[in-house]
Design an enzyme around this catalytic site. Sequence first.
Site, PDB file in Angstrom:
ATOM      1  N   TYR A 175       0.846  -1.200   0.000  1.00  0.00           N
ATOM      2  CA  TYR A 175       0.000   0.000   0.000  1.00  0.00           C
ATOM      3  C   TYR A 175       0.877   1.244   0.000  1.00  0.00           C
ATOM      4  O   TYR A 175       1.398   1.670   1.043  1.00  0.00           O
ATOM      5  CB  TYR A 175      -0.945   0.015   1.210  1.00  0.00           C
ATOM      6  CG  TYR A 175      -1.935  -1.145   1.273  1.00  0.00           C
ATOM      7  CD1 TYR A 175      -2.191  -1.935   0.148  1.00  0.00           C
ATOM      8  CD2 TYR A 175      -2.616  -1.448   2.443  1.00  0.00           C
ATOM      9  CE1 TYR A 175      -3.092  -2.994   0.204  1.00  0.00           C
ATOM     10  CE2 TYR A 175      -3.524  -2.505   2.500  1.00  0.00           C
ATOM     11  CZ  TYR A 175      -3.746  -3.274   1.381  1.00  0.00           C
ATOM     12  OH  TYR A 175      -4.638  -4.312   1.441  1.00  0.00           O
ATOM     13  N   GLN A 206      -8.494 -13.467   5.083  1.00  0.00           N
ATOM     14  CA  GLN A 206      -8.938 -12.131   4.688  1.00  0.00           C
ATOM     15  C   GLN A 206      -9.440 -12.155   3.241  1.00  0.00           C
ATOM     16  O   GLN A 206      -8.687 -11.959   2.307  1.00  0.00           O
ATOM     17  CB  GLN A 206      -7.812 -11.094   4.836  1.00  0.00           C
ATOM     18  CG  GLN A 206      -8.352  -9.695   4.592  1.00  0.00           C
ATOM     19  CD  GLN A 206      -7.360  -8.558   4.731  1.00  0.00           C
ATOM     20  OE1 GLN A 206      -7.287  -7.703   3.867  1.00  0.00           O
ATOM     21  NE2 GLN A 206      -6.613  -8.525   5.813  1.00  0.00           N
ATOM     22  N   GLY A 248     -13.007  -4.548   2.049  1.00  0.00           N
ATOM     23  CA  GLY A 248     -13.871  -3.843   1.097  1.00  0.00           C
ATOM     24  C   GLY A 248     -15.291  -3.668   1.607  1.00  0.00           C
ATOM     25  O   GLY A 248     -16.254  -3.756   0.853  1.00  0.00           O
ATOM     26  N   LEU A 301     -17.148  -1.293   2.187  1.00  0.00           N
ATOM     27  CA  LEU A 301     -17.992  -0.306   1.501  1.00  0.00           C
ATOM     28  C   LEU A 301     -17.887  -0.434  -0.019  1.00  0.00           C
ATOM     29  O   LEU A 301     -18.345   0.448  -0.746  1.00  0.00           O
ATOM     30  CB  LEU A 301     -17.605   1.109   1.937  1.00  0.00           C
ATOM     31  CG  LEU A 301     -17.685   1.377   3.439  1.00  0.00           C
ATOM     32  CD1 LEU A 301     -17.314   2.815   3.747  1.00  0.00           C
ATOM     33  CD2 LEU A 301     -19.089   1.073   3.964  1.00  0.00           C
TER      34      LEU A 301
END
Length: 337
Positions: A57, A175, A204, A206
């Site tokens: 990330y 996950q 995720g 949303l």
Amino acid sequence: MEFATIPETSLRISRIGLGTWAIGGWMWGGTDDAESIATIHAAFERGVNLIDTAPAYGFGRSEEIVGRAIAESRLRSRVVVATKVGLEWKDGKVFRNASRDRILREVEDSLRRLRTDYIDIYQVHWPDPLVPIEQTAEAVQTLFDQGIIHAIGVSNFSVAQIKRFRRVAKLHVVQPPYNLFEREIDAELLPYCRRSGLAMLTYGALCRGLLSGKLHPDAHFDGDDLRLTDPKFRTPRYTQYLSAIRRLDQFAQDRYGKRVIHLAVRWLLDQGATTALWGARHPAQLQPIDEVFGWSLDVAAMAEVDRILRESITDPVGPEFMAPPPRPKLEALAAAE
Ligand SMILES: NC(=O)c1ccc[n+]([C@@H]2O[C@H](COP(=O)([O-])OP(=O)(O)OC[C@H]3O[C@@H](n4cnc5c(N)ncnc54)[C@H](OP(=O)(O)O)[C@@H]3O)[C@@H](O)[C@H]2O)c1
């Protein structure tokens, strides 16, 4: 906040975890450090104790920001840090690499960036088709045996891959992607995890902001924002998803006096997710958390949600577009020599 214990560990985690992919900036059109740190502190204030990050990330940036925010708040012993391993990057592109060498090197980088000497939950980010699962599992088990990591997880693994992994190593956490619009795990993985006592940190929540209820037909995204290539955000499909959101929002208001964002996360928790990972990069985005607790969906509400989804989305599509590719074969061969 609700809490859950990860079986066979001493970890007690909040049932909403902060996802920090967007905080890394990459694939989200950039990021702002001060705002990101304020978001992490806001999560703590709302009772969130689980922070999910990954080296990929922002190519280390998300982990660095998480490390800084935790150090500044002096809360290390009370925060459950979940990070990942098994993706490498070159010239802004990400590839899978879950080899033993990569794992043993990467853990050192993560510890440094996170400013800590242990990782609470260490998850293999993606299965690597060029490395036997047993090799990956053995390497992670070694870190667990050394006490460097306190729980082992895998992400984006199928049940068959999980079974192979578990023949060699302990496993505590999985996950997978999961939200109202992405329900592939309903068929096999979810019942398997329930039966096997594996904690599920589902990602995720949303659906990349869709289920916040804030997006509209003219929403536009900048730079490298992944929603520019996300097939859900392309018309005519986008119109179907927006229509489902309108109806779900109305249903949430009529039935519970809530909004679609609360319904989306409550639904996940009621379906059996141990923790819903909620991505945020502005403190105000976490304001709706409090309204997720103190109520739940009954059987009739679950059926109504299903009906709305079935009627509104006639051409559904999953999150597959996000899957990173394996390393180019020649490079993998050279690395193995
Ligand atoms: N293991 C994996 O392969 C994998 C893959 C994906 C994600 N994850 C993990 O799961 C976490 C959550 O997933 P996600 O980040 O993809 O997305 P998400 O939770 O589905 O959506 C996050 C985005 O929704 C928007 N948002 C959040 N709260 C909002 C609010 N109150 N109002 C309006 N918009 C709001 C924000 O976008 P804007 O700021 O642009 O508005 C935010 O970045 C990640 O951060 C990561 O930790 C793991």
